[in-house]
Design an enzyme around this catalytic site. Structure first.
Site, PDB file in Angstrom:
ATOM      1  N   GLU A 276      45.948  41.442  54.457  1.00 34.21           N
ATOM      2  CA  GLU A 276      46.358  40.439  53.458  1.00 34.21           C
ATOM      3  C   GLU A 276      45.632  40.691  52.133  1.00 34.21           C
ATOM      4  OE1 GLU A 276      48.896  38.311  53.909  1.00 34.21           O
ATOM      5  OE2 GLU A 276      49.030  39.415  55.779  1.00 34.21           O
ATOM      6  N   TRP A 279      47.548  43.275  50.494  1.00 30.15           N
ATOM      7  CA  TRP A 279      48.730  42.719  49.794  1.00 30.15           C
ATOM      8  C   TRP A 279      48.318  42.257  48.402  1.00 30.15           C
ATOM      9  CZ3 TRP A 279      53.816  42.796  50.207  1.00 30.15           C
ATOM     10  CH2 TRP A 279      54.412  42.991  51.454  1.00 30.15           C
ATOM     11  N   TRP A 308      72.596  31.873  38.855  1.00 29.06           N
ATOM     12  CA  TRP A 308      71.803  30.761  39.405  1.00 29.06           C
ATOM     13  C   TRP A 308      72.444  29.439  39.011  1.00 29.06           C
ATOM     14  CZ3 TRP A 308      68.811  33.004  42.713  1.00 29.06           C
ATOM     15  CH2 TRP A 308      68.251  34.260  42.435  1.00 29.06           C
ATOM     16  N   ASN A 343      50.519  29.792  53.668  1.00 29.69           N
ATOM     17  CA  ASN A 343      51.372  30.938  53.298  1.00 29.69           C
ATOM     18  C   ASN A 343      52.774  30.871  53.906  1.00 29.69           C
ATOM     19  OD1 ASN A 343      51.886  33.656  52.197  1.00 29.69           O
ATOM     20  ND2 ASN A 343      51.940  34.209  54.355  1.00 29.69           N
ATOM     21  N   TRP A 361      64.586  31.747  40.778  1.00 31.29           N
ATOM     22  CA  TRP A 361      63.229  31.832  41.353  1.00 31.29           C
ATOM     23  C   TRP A 361      62.146  31.609  40.307  1.00 31.29           C
ATOM     24  CZ3 TRP A 361      60.222  35.913  39.464  1.00 31.29           C
ATOM     25  CH2 TRP A 361      60.917  36.950  38.809  1.00 31.29           C
ATOM     26  N   TRP A 384      57.124  35.160  45.031  1.00 28.61           N
ATOM     27  CA  TRP A 384      58.444  34.635  44.636  1.00 28.61           C
ATOM     28  C   TRP A 384      59.504  35.729  44.631  1.00 28.61           C
ATOM     29  CZ3 TRP A 384      60.678  30.052  44.524  1.00 28.61           C
ATOM     30  CH2 TRP A 384      59.848  28.940  44.656  1.00 28.61           C
TER      31      TRP A 384
END
Ligand code: FAD
Length: 473
Positions: A276, A279, A308, A343, A361, A384
């Site tokens: 993580e 990441w 959107w 998360n 988003w 996102w």
């Protein structure tokens, strides 16, 4: 000679590369400076909780520096451009010879630093920057063709290989200098909205962060792979706010885990958590390779054609935790209450906004930044774009979370849901994920909305919108 440490997103004295380098010459006078930039924070949507956390952390770092004979000066500016002028004036007034600072990787920050270095260089001040907030510097982990990886797994593998060849070392806090200790002059409140945060969950300061890390690195890091997806448990490190504001460094995390579990990099159970942290590195390295991400451009170009929907009622219901999908609503209320969200829930709520409500988003990205105590451009944008299927190594657009099934899988008995949705206290476990169905069947009245969209219908609409966008490209 006078050495200046320009503190920004590195509010700690332990393992602070710039501070350590500034203190190496024991004859130099070392001072530190923090420049508040509320107009810039506003532009970057910094949350009032994060501002309060930064202020509290600043007081702590000021005290730790004062104990070591290093005075922390504070000045309020507006935007980054003003802070450059303030920095130059400060250097002239204090006759600074050398400036030490830790890099930030977002575009505005990089532009500010480039401009500051140029003007300080003209003024005869030597500047030294450090890759302090990362385990490995951006650009140092590349694929065979010498470019940044676009996919996480090979990046992570190459990253681990690099770590196995040599670990980035931690540096100690500086020793007390002559004249220590100093008295710390109070730092005024920021000219920025602040909001109380839960001091039990996020006690400010390095000592608290290290205590939490030491605890987490024992057994919890081993239990992490099995429990990390269950929001009702306290099974993740909750260190994100410290990492986002630089109260803790990723090197400290890595070394602590290796201290407890020497085989952590060798595919052991402790590796899942280290992955993580990788990441976190991946998204920061990406920002440097593709600065357009900082300007909220999608990584996958054709997704800019997605049409959107604008629907304020839906967007407001999502923000307020009133969508009628319990796991989504409980999660959104957790974020409002704590400025932190688990998360798994960030993935579920982001997916819901984009794939069930078909809302851009970027609206969600902005709202998260405004709320999160751990708001961090790289991780938030990465998360996102992953959820919206617009990012590098993102979820493919046709994989759409079902919010009801996600709730059933990760909060089976509804323990988490009931904590944040007391209005569902009387709904039995077996019905907690579809309370409106239960209420209808048993002729009960619930003070809780029916689902604002039908997932099946919404899913189809979203697939069509993405497919249209793809074929238009
Ligand atoms: P742990 O599970 O204990 O993880 C340890 C650390 O690794 C975290 O503290 C964090 O620094 C890092 N990390 C973990 N997961 C990720 C990830 N997916 N991407 C990048 N770093 C990660 N994280 C932020 O720090 N700030 C954000 O603004 C942010 N926004 C997000 C938005 C979305 C839509 C999603 C899906 C994820 C986001 N994340 C963000 C990543 C992740 O959700 C949080 O880092 C994590 O929940 C923080 O809790 P923890 O410290 O207990 O994490």
């Amino acid at each position: 000679t006078t050495h200046l440490v320009w503190l920004r997103n590195d509010l700690r004295v332990n393992d602070n590369l710039a501070l350590h380098a500034a203190c190496r010459d024991s004859d130099a006078k070392v001072i530190a400076l923090y420049l508040a930039t509320p107009a810039q924070w506003q532009q970057h949507e910094m949350s009032p909780k994060q501002a309060a956390f930064i202020h509290a952390s600043l007081l702590q770092v000021q005290r730790a520096l004062a104990e070591r004979g290093i005075e922390l000066h504070y000045q309020a500016c507006h935007a980054f451009s003003d802070s450059i002028d303030a920095l130059l004036q400060f250097c002239a007034k204090q006759q600074v010879d050398q400036l030490f600072y830790n890099y930030q990787y977002e575009v505005n920050e990089r532009q500010r630093d480039a401009e500051a270095e140029k003007r300080l260089d003209d003024a005869g001040v030597i500047c030294q920057g450090f890759d302090d907030s990362l385990l490995l510097p951006p650009g140092s982990v590349q694929s065979g063709d010498r470019s940044m990886y676009k996919v996480f797994t090979p990046f992570s593998k190459a990253f681990v290989r690099r770590l196995q060849q040599g670990l980035p070392e931690c540096v100690p806090a500086p020793k007390a200098r002559e004249g220590a200790p100093l008295k710390a002059t109070p730092i005024p409140a920021f000219d920025y909205p602040t909001e109380d945060f839960d001091q039990d969950l996020f006690p400010p300061g390095e000592a608290a962060a290290l205590k939490r890390l030491r605890h987490f690195a024992t057994q919890p890091v081993i239990d992490y792979p099995a429990k990390r997806d269950l929001p009702a448990l306290d099974a993740t490190s909750r260190l994100s706010v410290y990492l986002a504001t630089g109260v803790l460094s990723p090197r400290q995390c890595l070394h602590r885990v290796l201290h407890e579990h020497p085989d952590a990099l060798d595919n052991s159970r402790a590796f899942t958590w280290l992955n993580e942290l990788i990441w976190r590195e991946f998204y920061r390295h990406l920002l440097v390779a593709w600065p357009a991400l900082c300007r909220h451009k999608p990584f996958i170009d054709w997704t800019r054609n997605v049409e959107w929907q604008r629907n304020d009622a839906h967007f407001d219901a999502w923000k307020a935790g009133k969508t009628g999908y319990p796991i989504v609503d409980a999660a959104m209320r957790q974020m409002k209450a704590l400025g932190w969200m688990h998360n798994r829930l960030r993935m579920i709520t982001a997916s819901f906004l984009v794939k069930d409500l078909l809302i851009d988003w970027r609206e969600g990205e902005r709202y998260f930044m405004q709320q999160l105590i751990d708001g961090d451009l790289a991780a938030n944008n990465g998360g996102w774009q992953w959820a919206a299927s617009t990012g590098t190594d993102a979820a493919p657009y046709f994989r759409i979370f079902n919010p009801t099934t996600q709730g059933e899988r990760f909060d089976e008995k509804g323990d988490f849901i009931r904590h944040y949705l007391p209005e569902l206290a009387g709904v039995p476990d077996s019905d907690i994920h579809q309370p409106h169905v239960w209420a209808e069947k048993h002729h009960k009245k619930l003070d809780y909305p029916a689902p604002i969209v039908d997932h099946k219908v919404a899913r189809k609409k979203t697939l069509d919108a993405f497919e249209r966008a793809k074929s238009a490209a």
